[in-house]
Design an enzyme around this catalytic site. Structure first.
Site, PDB file in Angstrom:
ATOM      1  N   HIS A  50      35.532  32.193  38.912  1.00 58.36           N
ATOM      2  CA  HIS A  50      34.919  32.136  40.240  1.00 58.36           C
ATOM      3  C   HIS A  50      33.899  31.010  40.282  1.00 58.36           C
ATOM      4  O   HIS A  50      33.063  30.872  39.382  1.00 58.36           O
ATOM      5  CB  HIS A  50      34.262  33.467  40.584  1.00 58.36           C
ATOM      6  CG  HIS A  50      35.250  34.558  40.869  1.00 58.36           C
ATOM      7  ND1 HIS A  50      35.034  35.874  40.543  1.00 58.36           N
ATOM      8  CD2 HIS A  50      36.466  34.518  41.475  1.00 58.36           C
ATOM      9  CE1 HIS A  50      36.072  36.605  40.921  1.00 58.36           C
ATOM     10  NE2 HIS A  50      36.958  35.793  41.498  1.00 58.36           N
ATOM     11  N   GLU A  94      30.102  31.351  39.861  1.00 57.11           N
ATOM     12  CA  GLU A  94      29.738  32.011  38.609  1.00 57.11           C
ATOM     13  C   GLU A  94      29.749  31.014  37.458  1.00 57.11           C
ATOM     14  O   GLU A  94      30.035  31.347  36.305  1.00 57.11           O
ATOM     15  CB  GLU A  94      30.684  33.191  38.360  1.00 57.11           C
ATOM     16  CG  GLU A  94      30.597  34.242  39.464  1.00 57.11           C
ATOM     17  CD  GLU A  94      31.639  35.352  39.358  1.00 57.11           C
ATOM     18  OE1 GLU A  94      32.349  35.420  38.328  1.00 57.11           O
ATOM     19  OE2 GLU A  94      31.754  36.154  40.309  1.00 57.11           O
ATOM     20  N   HIS A 123      32.378  36.868  33.900  1.00 55.67           N
ATOM     21  CA  HIS A 123      32.054  36.778  35.322  1.00 55.67           C
ATOM     22  C   HIS A 123      30.567  37.119  35.482  1.00 55.67           C
ATOM     23  O   HIS A 123      29.867  37.398  34.517  1.00 55.67           O
ATOM     24  CB  HIS A 123      32.913  37.749  36.133  1.00 55.67           C
ATOM     25  CG  HIS A 123      34.357  37.374  36.210  1.00 55.67           C
ATOM     26  ND1 HIS A 123      34.929  36.822  37.333  1.00 55.67           N
ATOM     27  CD2 HIS A 123      35.352  37.466  35.286  1.00 55.67           C
ATOM     28  CE1 HIS A 123      36.214  36.583  37.109  1.00 55.67           C
ATOM     29  NE2 HIS A 123      36.491  36.970  35.879  1.00 55.67           N
ATOM     30  N   GLU A 126      30.737  41.326  33.247  1.00 57.78           N
ATOM     31  CA  GLU A 126      29.899  40.910  34.372  1.00 57.78           C
ATOM     32  C   GLU A 126      28.483  40.614  33.871  1.00 57.78           C
ATOM     33  O   GLU A 126      27.661  41.511  33.696  1.00 57.78           O
ATOM     34  CB  GLU A 126      29.877  42.000  35.447  1.00 57.78           C
ATOM     35  CG  GLU A 126      31.243  42.312  36.054  1.00 57.78           C
ATOM     36  CD  GLU A 126      31.734  41.242  37.021  1.00 57.78           C
ATOM     37  OE1 GLU A 126      30.978  40.290  37.298  1.00 57.78           O
ATOM     38  OE2 GLU A 126      32.875  41.382  37.511  1.00 57.78           O
TER      39      GLU A 126
END
Length: 388
Positions: A154, A157, A299, A358
């Protein structure tokens, strides 16, 4: 650092002379075969740089004493006897700076620096982005089992790329200086397994977030996709407005049906078809070609990680997840109501462990000021990913 061999030298002697594991010197010089070297062969010695000794009234013995080196290491580097003398200096500190807006050119520059200092790493293009940027994979190690890491699926990110590159530099320092990382001796992992890393899966999108509309090179109307907003900080997709982590054939149809964007958008649009985007397809083909043992996809944000998919995950994945959780303090989540991600497809396809990590906590893009704390937590997961 490069030295020129003398008749009768061998790589084992250079390993002893410079205190660098022989396997690293061998991997830095794949064209060299046999034990005894002929005269005049250029040999790469990883983990060293060459400095010039400014004083002209100094001899080899004095240099060796000052720099804590064997005299023959000085002699080897100065076979012509010309002053000023060259001095082999061990690299003891990071050679790249990752605390910066980590755009694609930063990645290229830093990989060049690391390849120069540590020529046993392999950097290879595994595909191209929509705009033709090379998707670069870094490989380290000799083992058949390959653990894969990736970042910046992404666009906003991109701090995940900085994390991976910092870890890469730290790992290289550890294996060349006989250091531990997170209390782990790194050389056994170099010998017994291999690391595959794609630090930036979405280079077009990362550059769009960091550089603005000019990054599209006039080839995509990103301003229209972004509803006329010239600020792209919230952009997650690739340059065509497709979310690369919603592109994989793991219930892709479910995501296609329920996602609100039905056309290219800054985030969440899964594409008109699965694997429509070159970046997503390249990552699928790479997993098949390398036959990864495990996948860790970085991420942001949430300080948690997802490790299961539709019951396809292997039994031992629970043990790995527990170890990640204990080491990092991140929360382990087995299932989430999400499909079509890279780790989803990997688990479904290979029945092996895959993780979406994450990193950090806050609002994307996370600020660079968070990088030290994010790295302190995540490096424990990155290292644990090698041995579990």
């Amino acid at each position: 650092m490069k030295v020129v061999s003398r008749s009768g030298d061998d790589l084992a002697y250079y390993s002893q002379l410079f205190q660098i594991p022989r396997v690293l010197i061998e991997d830095a010089n794949p064209a060299i075969t046999g034990n005894v070297l002929p005269n005049g062969i250029e040999v790469q010695i990883p983990g060293y740089i060459v400095q010039q000794e400014s004083r002209l009234d100094i001899d080899f013995a004095e240099i060796a004493l000052q720099y804590h080196l064997p005299i023959d290491g000085i002699v080897l580097l100065n076979q012509d006897g010309q002053k000023p003398f060259s001095v082999p200096v061990r690299v003891m500190n990071p050679v790249i700076v990752t605390d910066k807006p980590y755009e694609y050119q930063s990645l290229l520059d830093d990989l060049d620096v690391l390849s120069c200092h540590y020529p046993f790493i392999k950097v290879e293009s595994v595909g191209k982005s929509v705009l033709g940027k090379e998707l670069l994979e870094v490989r380290i190690g000799q083992g058949e089992k390959i653990i894969h890491y990736n970042g910046s699926f992404h666009a906003n990110e991109w701090i995940t790329t900085a994390v991976l590159m910092k870890w890469l530099n730290d790992f290289l320092l550890a294996v060349t200086n006989d250091r531990t990382l997170c209390g782990m001796d790194c050389m056994p992992y170099y010998r017994d397994m291999s690391i595959s890393m794609v630090p930036m899966v979405n280079p077009d999108g990362v550059d769009l977030v960091l550089k603005g509309e000019e990054a599209a090179e006039g080839k995509v109307d990103v301003l229209k996709i972004n509803n006329g907003n010239p600020a792209f900080y919230a952009w997650k997709a690739n340059i065509r407005g497709v979310d690369l982590n919603n592109q994989y054939p793991a219930n892709w149809e479910v995501e296609k049906r329920r996602k609100i964007p039905k056309a290219p958008a800054p985030r969440d649009f899964p594409g008109e078809t699965a694997l429509s985007e070159p970046e997503a397809l390249a990552m699928k083909e790479l997993a098949i070609r390398r036959n990864f043992e495990r996948v860790l996809a970085l991420h942001t944000q949430g300080k948690e990680f997802y490790w299961g998919y539709e019951g396809h995950e292997p039994e031992h994945a629970a043990n790995v997840a527990r170890e990640f959780e204990e080491r990092s303090g991140y929360r382990a989540v087995k299932y989430v109501d999400s499909h079509a991600g890279y780790k989803d497809w990997f688990i479904q396809e290979f029945k092996r462990s895959g993780f979406t990590i994450e990193l950090g906590k806050g609002i994307n893009p996370l600020p660079l000021s968070h990088l030290p704390g994010i790295y302190e937590d995540s490096v424990k997961i990155l290292m644990a990913g090698l041995y579990m």
